[in-house]
Write a protein that holds these residues in place. Structure first.
Motif: not given
Length: 168
Positions: A87, A141, A164, A166
């Motif tokens: 995160d 990402n 990443k 999301d």
């Protein structure tokens, strides 16, 4: 009163004992041979995000010998790398075994130094947002992050892929 084996019975008893001794010596020798063929595991690096963590032995090196630049480049292209979701608002914690810390270590992001100084500590933290910020060289990402051991030439590389998270 003790009874002693005599004649053929005594000889067969000695032969059985001799076979057991030879079998035992053989088994011990085979075990030592197998153990000597085993590689000593390299030191570990760990990344922790929240309550999740991944650990890995060295992707390359980790035995104290300086790696060639071409070897490092090849290691950074390795596809068998452990992943962890991050995160961007979380803190990413890096932990290394003391033997890595003793040699100094730094963090690479997509093959480039993220930190300008080497650390001799076993622990470091970096905000998760850094790993997905284009200002620091992030693309998309997913980011390749590596722990590089060795202040005077790289002696080991531990790589991880940060994905990443999301929030969905």
């Amino acid at each position: 009163m003790t009874t002693l084996l005599r004649g053929a019975a005594a000889q067969s008893h000695r032969a059985v004992r001799r076979r057991r001794v030879v079998a035992t010596v053989g088994a011990v020798s085979a075990g030592l041979l197998v153990l000597s063929a085993c590689d000593k595991p390299t030191a570990m690096a760990t990344i922790t995000v929240g309550s999740s963590s991944v650990s890995s032995e060295a992707t390359c090196g980790g035995e104290g010998k300086t790696l060639k630049a071409s070897n490092l480049t090849a290691c950074l292209k390795d596809k068998d790398i452990k992943e962890i979701s991050v995160d961007p608002e979380a803190t990413v914690r890096f932990g290394v075994d003391p033997e890595i810390a003793d040699n100094g270590w730094t963090i690479l992001m997509n093959g480039r130094p993220l930190l300008t100084e080497y650390s001799n500590k076993t622990y470091s933290t970096i905000p998760g947002s850094v790993f997905f910020n284009t200002q620091y060289g992030a693309q998309g990402n997913s980011t390749l992050v590596s722990v590089q051991e060795g202040e005077n030439g790289a002696t080991g590389l531990w790589s991880f892929r940060l994905k990443k998270d999301d929030g969905s």
